[in-house]
Design a protein around this motif. Structure first.
Motif, short mmCIF file in Angstrom:
data_model
loop_
_atom_site.label_atom_id
_atom_site.label_comp_id
_atom_site.label_asym_id
_atom_site.label_seq_id
_atom_site.Cartn_x
_atom_site.Cartn_y
_atom_site.Cartn_z
N PHE A 8 1.06 -0.75 -0.25
CA PHE A 8 0.58 -0.09 0.33
C PHE A 8 0.64 0.58 -0.38
CE2 PHE A 8 -2.40 3.47 2.88
CZ PHE A 8 -3.00 3.36 1.72
N PHE A 9 1.57 1.61 0.99
CA PHE A 9 2.64 2.56 0.62
C PHE A 9 3.52 2.71 -0.09
CE2 PHE A 9 0.84 2.11 5.73
CZ PHE A 9 0.22 3.28 5.05
N GLY A 10 4.30 1.95 -0.11
CA GLY A 10 5.33 1.12 -1.21
C GLY A 10 4.91 1.65 -2.67
N GLY A 11 3.76 1.41 -3.07
CA GLY A 11 2.66 2.14 -4.29
C GLY A 11 2.35 2.98 -4.55
N ILE A 12 1.49 3.71 -3.19
CA ILE A 12 2.12 5.18 -3.52
C ILE A 12 3.25 5.69 -3.32
CG2 ILE A 12 1.38 7.27 -1.87
CD1 ILE A 12 -0.33 5.75 -0.33
N ILE A 13 4.72 5.46 -3.70
CA ILE A 13 5.91 6.41 -3.27
C ILE A 13 6.28 5.61 -5.10
CG2 ILE A 13 7.42 6.50 -3.17
CD1 ILE A 13 7.53 5.45 -0.16
N GLY A 14 5.95 4.26 -5.16
CA GLY A 14 6.48 3.68 -6.47
C GLY A 14 5.60 4.83 -7.76
N ILE A 15 4.17 4.59 -7.41
CA ILE A 15 3.11 5.31 -8.46
C ILE A 15 3.74 6.82 -8.41
CG2 ILE A 15 0.74 6.26 -9.19
CD1 ILE A 15 0.14 3.47 -8.44
N PHE A 16 3.91 7.56 -7.69
CA PHE A 16 3.99 9.23 -7.37
C PHE A 16 5.39 9.03 -8.89
CE2 PHE A 16 6.90 12.83 -5.19
CZ PHE A 16 6.11 13.72 -6.41
N LEU A 17 6.60 8.45 -7.21
CA LEU A 17 7.86 8.77 -8.19
C LEU A 17 7.65 8.23 -10.33
CD1 LEU A 17 10.51 7.08 -5.35
CD2 LEU A 17 10.30 9.40 -6.62
N GLY A 18 7.13 7.27 -10.09
CA GLY A 18 7.52 6.38 -11.17
C GLY A 18 7.09 7.62 -13.15
N ILE A 19 5.54 8.46 -12.15
CA ILE A 19 4.94 9.16 -13.56
C ILE A 19 6.17 10.59 -13.04
CG2 ILE A 19 3.52 10.53 -12.94
CD1 ILE A 19 1.37 8.99 -11.69
N LEU A 20 6.91 10.73 -12.09
CA LEU A 20 7.68 11.85 -11.68
C LEU A 20 8.40 11.36 -12.56
CD1 LEU A 20 7.66 14.48 -10.35
CD2 LEU A 20 9.26 13.44 -8.94
N LEU A 21 9.16 10.46 -13.38
CA LEU A 21 10.36 9.92 -14.35
C LEU A 21 10.27 9.88 -15.44
CD1 LEU A 21 11.98 7.08 -12.59
CD2 LEU A 21 12.77 8.65 -12.25
N VAL A 22 9.13 9.58 -15.76
CA VAL A 22 8.24 9.48 -17.44
C VAL A 22 7.92 10.97 -17.38
CG1 VAL A 22 6.19 8.67 -18.66
CG2 VAL A 22 7.38 7.51 -17.28
N VAL A 23 7.41 11.87 -16.85
CA VAL A 23 6.78 13.11 -17.32
C VAL A 23 7.54 14.43 -17.28
CG1 VAL A 23 4.15 12.60 -16.11
CG2 VAL A 23 6.03 13.79 -15.24
N THR A 24 8.90 14.56 -16.45
CA THR A 24 10.08 15.11 -16.04
C THR A 24 11.61 14.49 -17.16
OG1 THR A 24 10.68 14.13 -14.31
CG2 THR A 24 9.60 15.90 -13.71
N ARG A 25 11.13 13.34 -17.80
CA ARG A 25 12.10 13.30 -18.95
C ARG A 25 12.45 14.45 -19.31
NH1 ARG A 25 13.54 7.76 -19.92
NH2 ARG A 25 12.65 7.32 -17.93
N LYS A 26 13.14 14.42 -20.80
CA LYS A 26 13.54 14.65 -21.55
C LYS A 26 12.22 14.51 -22.46
CE LYS A 26 17.01 16.32 -24.95
NZ LYS A 26 18.37 15.90 -25.58
N GLY A 27 12.05 15.88 -22.91
CA GLY A 27 10.62 15.66 -23.84
C GLY A 27 9.57 15.54 -24.16
N HIS A 28 9.41 15.14 -22.10
CA HIS A 28 8.24 15.02 -21.99
C HIS A 28 6.87 15.39 -21.43
CE1 HIS A 28 4.86 11.78 -21.43
NE2 HIS A 28 5.58 11.08 -21.25
N ILE A 29 6.15 15.72 -21.06
CA ILE A 29 5.36 17.32 -20.93
C ILE A 29 5.05 18.15 -19.94
CG2 ILE A 29 3.10 16.08 -21.83
CD1 ILE A 29 1.95 14.80 -19.36
N LEU A 30 6.12 17.54 -18.92
CA LEU A 30 6.53 17.84 -17.63
C LEU A 30 8.24 18.39 -17.53
CD1 LEU A 30 4.36 17.54 -15.04
CD2 LEU A 30 4.52 20.23 -16.24
#
Length: 216
Positions: free
Chosen positions: A24-46
């Motif tokens: 539960f807690f690791g899933g929340i952290i994982g989803i947040f970090l996973g989204i952050l890793l995707v959207v902040t990478r070069k060429g993405h939306i954020l």
């Protein structure tokens, strides 16, 4: 020496408790970090090189530490949070820190599988970055995320077994204390069979849910 059915049942309950709370807690952290890793990478939306350059190495560092070493390394932090370093509740702290970064990479991979054309279409419709994430990225990656969650859960079961090595409780503790240390082959065999059944059940359920999600 053979162990009682009650001891095995209690150990199974402790394993399920550690897995569910940690997930539960690791899933929340994982989803947040996973989204952050995707959207902040070069060429993405954020795109944000500063945030990505911080989050990416942190995730890599935690993923590179073997769980059994992480268990010992953060004993002071575990004591600070739960007041003890022994027991099922204490084991949850390193389990969360172990599964969070691991799951974040699985989430990242699932989100990166989404066709870039969908993101471009969302942008052309005037969707905000937040809307793109929750109305396009996440729904499109949903079936893959189910398999990622399944993989993370199975990984957690293995980690809880290792937690038994330092008194974390659960089936791993029974296998080591009553099986290995007391030379009880039957005890080890029983715990292994239970773990195999547990893993097979979770994997089968994950596969079934993933197939249903693809048909929706």
């Amino acid at each position: 020496m053979e162990v009682s059915t009650e001891l095995i049942v209690n150990a199974l309950w402790e394993t399920l408790y550690m897995v569910s709370v940690s997930l539960f807690f690791g899933g929340i952290i994982g989803i947040f970090l996973g989204i952050l890793l995707v959207v902040t990478r070069k060429g993405h939306i954020l795109e944000n090189r500063f945030i990505f350059s911080i989050v990416n190495p942190i995730v890599n560092i935690f993923r590179s530490i073997p769980f059994i070493i992480l268990l010992v390394a953060i004993i002071p932090l575990t004591r600070l949070i739960v007041g003890t370093s022994i027991g099922t509740t204490a084991a949850i702290v390193p389990l969360v820190l172990h599964i969070g970064p691991y799951f974040s990479r699985l989430v990242e991979n699932s989100l990166l599988e989404v066709d870039e054309g969908i993101i471009e279409a969302a942008k052309s419709m005037g969707a905000t970055p937040l809307q793109i994430i929750y109305r396009f990225l996440m729904p499109e990656a949903f079936s893959s995320l189910i398999l990622s969650l399944t993989t993370a859960t199975i990984g957690l079961i293995g980690a809880t077994a290792m937690a038994g090595a330092i008194g974390g409780g659960g089936l791993g503790d029974v296998a080591i204390t009553y099986g290995y240390q007391r030379f009880s082959t039957i005890t080890i065999l029983v715990t292994v069979i239970i773990l195999v059944i547990l893993v097979q059940g979770i994997q089968g359920l994950g596969n079934k849910l993933e197939r249903k999600a693809r048909r929706v």
